[in-house]
Structure formats: structure tokens, C-alpha cells
Design a protein around this motif. Structure first.
Motif, short mmCIF file in Angstrom:
data_model
loop_
_atom_site.label_atom_id
_atom_site.label_comp_id
_atom_site.label_asym_id
_atom_site.label_seq_id
_atom_site.Cartn_x
_atom_site.Cartn_y
_atom_site.Cartn_z
N UNK A 136 46.39 47.62 42.74
CA UNK A 136 46.40 49.08 42.55
C UNK A 136 46.60 49.48 41.09
N UNK A 137 46.34 48.58 40.19
CA UNK A 137 46.56 48.86 38.77
C UNK A 137 45.38 49.58 38.12
N UNK A 138 44.24 49.65 38.80
CA UNK A 138 43.07 50.31 38.24
C UNK A 138 41.90 49.39 37.95
N UNK A 139 42.06 48.09 38.21
CA UNK A 139 40.97 47.15 38.00
C UNK A 139 39.78 47.45 38.90
N UNK A 140 40.00 48.02 40.07
CA UNK A 140 38.94 48.22 41.04
C UNK A 140 37.81 49.10 40.50
N UNK A 141 38.12 49.98 39.55
CA UNK A 141 37.07 50.81 38.96
C UNK A 141 36.06 49.93 38.24
N UNK A 142 36.53 48.87 37.59
CA UNK A 142 35.63 47.94 36.92
C UNK A 142 34.73 47.26 37.93
N UNK A 143 35.31 46.80 39.04
CA UNK A 143 34.51 46.13 40.06
C UNK A 143 33.44 47.04 40.61
N UNK A 144 33.82 48.28 40.94
CA UNK A 144 32.85 49.25 41.47
C UNK A 144 31.71 49.48 40.48
N UNK A 145 32.06 49.66 39.22
CA UNK A 145 31.04 49.94 38.21
C UNK A 145 30.14 48.74 37.95
N UNK A 146 30.71 47.55 38.01
CA UNK A 146 29.91 46.34 37.81
C UNK A 146 28.91 46.17 38.95
N UNK A 147 29.36 46.39 40.17
CA UNK A 147 28.46 46.31 41.33
C UNK A 147 27.32 47.31 41.19
N UNK A 148 27.65 48.54 40.83
CA UNK A 148 26.64 49.58 40.68
C UNK A 148 25.67 49.24 39.54
N UNK A 149 26.19 48.70 38.45
CA UNK A 149 25.34 48.36 37.31
C UNK A 149 24.32 47.28 37.69
N UNK A 150 24.76 46.27 38.43
CA UNK A 150 23.84 45.22 38.87
C UNK A 150 22.81 45.81 39.83
#
Length: 229
Positions: free
Chosen positions: A144-158
Motif C-alpha cells: 500500500x505504499x504506492x508502487x501499484x501505480x507503477x504496475x498499472x501504468x506499465x501494464x497499460x504502456x505495454x
């Protein structure tokens, strides 16, 4: 923002690398700085944070956005010191392989005994965790530190690229990101989680690597070499 801790320093180094992932809003705004500062505060308070700071962004470093052929999403690094190397599910510890990884590798010919998945990352497999850090002995501590935003954006970018890519989504957390994927352009291979605690036992025998390669070939792409030397 000036680095004030080891993870923030690692972020600065990653930003200076010129990585194609730096176009994500997570890095171009303040989100990355905020997450890394929070992790550094835990280190300053005496917590043992894993993996080592120099490997926190390793998944993105080894697999540039333009090189991604397949994506495997994990939860967070192994919480035992020395086990994780910055890649989802990858294991370099001295003990026998984690049970989940053994189940994963059993889907490959010959059932490899090496748990280091670095060769996959170098061949275009993005091995990204939902949280890039964890605390020793505290699985899920930084989810819950905020890393999940990176994962979401990386998935969308691919997903948004024109090049074919296939997503291997194992378990409920990974499968929850299926909505971010454009299935007209990308393949999606969904199964249960490989954990032996998965009461549905809906991973073993699904042959996700064969299915992923079959999709890539059907789109005229070279299949992934899933071997582990």
C-alpha cells in the motif's frame, strides 16, 4: 528531488539511465519520489528493506518497454534476505526453491532447477511485482505504499504499443489488471496462482508458457525462449 536515502538514490540512478519506462507518469511526476522517500524512512527507522536498493528497479532496467514480449506480474519480493533480485518470482537464495516457483517451473520441459529468472528478463519477459520493495519477514508490507501505480501504468504502456505482447496473469491480484489490457492487440493467459495454498489448484497443467508462445507465433512474433541455463 534530491536523494536522501538508498532507494531514492537508486531512483535517481534509474532516471539518469534514459530508460524508456521513464515516460510513465509515475516517474515524470512526484509519485516515484514519494514512494521511495517512504521506503527510505522505513530504512532510517531500522527496518530491513528488500531487495538491495541497486536491484529495486531491475525489472525495468533489464526489460525496456520496447523489448517486452511477455509480462508476468507478481506480488512483492521474497521477504527473506538474499532471496530476491528485483524480478517477480525470481529466486537466488541458498535454500531449495520456493514452493510456488517449483510449481511454475514444472510447466517447463525438464523442470529447471535454477530459480534465477534473469535470462527471461533479458529475452523480453517483464517480471514486475506490484510492490518493488518489502520488509524482511513481512510479506506484503509495502503493497500500500504506492508502487501499484507503477504496475498499472506499465501494464497499460505495454498494452498500448503496436507490437504484440502476451500477459501471463496468475492469481486474483494479477488477473485484476486484465481490464487494463487491450485484448485486440495483446494476448492474455489467465490461470490460478501457482501457490500450493491455492485451494482451487488451477495452475498446474495449464501450460501457460506454451499458450503464451502459441499466441505470439499466431501474431507473427518470435516465441519466448523460456529455458534457464
Amino acid at each position: 528531488m534530491t536523494a536522501s536515502g538508498p532507494v531514492s538514490t537508486a531512483l535517481d540512478r534509474f532516471r539518469s539511465s534514459g530508460s524508456s519506462w521513464l515516460r510513465l507518469p509515475f516517474f515524470s511526476g512526484d509519485a516515484a519520489d514519494a514512494v521511495c522517500a517512504r521506503v527510505d524512512r522505513r530504512i532510517a527507522e531500522g527496518s530491513s528493506v528488500l531487495p538491495s536498493p541497486d536491484t529495486v528497479f531491475r525489472a525495468l532496467t533489464l526489460t525496456p518497454l520496447e523489448a517486452v514480449k511477455a509480462v508476468i506480474l507478481g506480488q512483492d519480493p521474497y521477504p527473506t534476505p538474499g532471496d530476491a533480485n528485483g524480478l517477480a518470482f525470481s529466486y537466488v537464495g541458498p535454500r531449495r526453491l520456493p514452493a510456488s516457483l517449483k510449481v511454475i517451473l514444472a510447466e517447463l520441459p525438464g523442470a529447471p532447477t535454477s530459480g534465477d529468472l534473469t535470462p527471461w528478463a533479458r529475452r523480453g519477459v517483464l517480471l514486475l511485482n506490484s510492490a518493488l520493495t518489502v520488509e524482511a519477514g513481512k510479506s506484503g508490507a509495502h503493497l500500500r505504499y504506492g508502487w501499484s501505480a507503477l504496475t498499472d501504468q506499465a501494464v497499460k504502456a505495454v498494452s498500448d504499443r503496436s507490437e504484440p505482447a502476451v500477459f501471463l496473469l496468475w492469481g486474483a491480484q494479477a488477473r485484476s489488471r486484465a481490464a487494463l489490457i487491450d485484448r485486440a492487440r495483446c494476448g492474455v493467459v489467465e490461470t490460478g496462482h501457482p501457490s500450493p495454498l491455492n485451494r482451487h489448484r488451477d495452475f498446474s497443467g495449464t501450460r501457460p508458457f506454451d499458450e503464451a508462445n502459441a499466441w505470439l507465433v499466431s501474431r507473427g512474433a518470435t516465441p519466448v525462449d523460456w529455458s534457464l541455463g
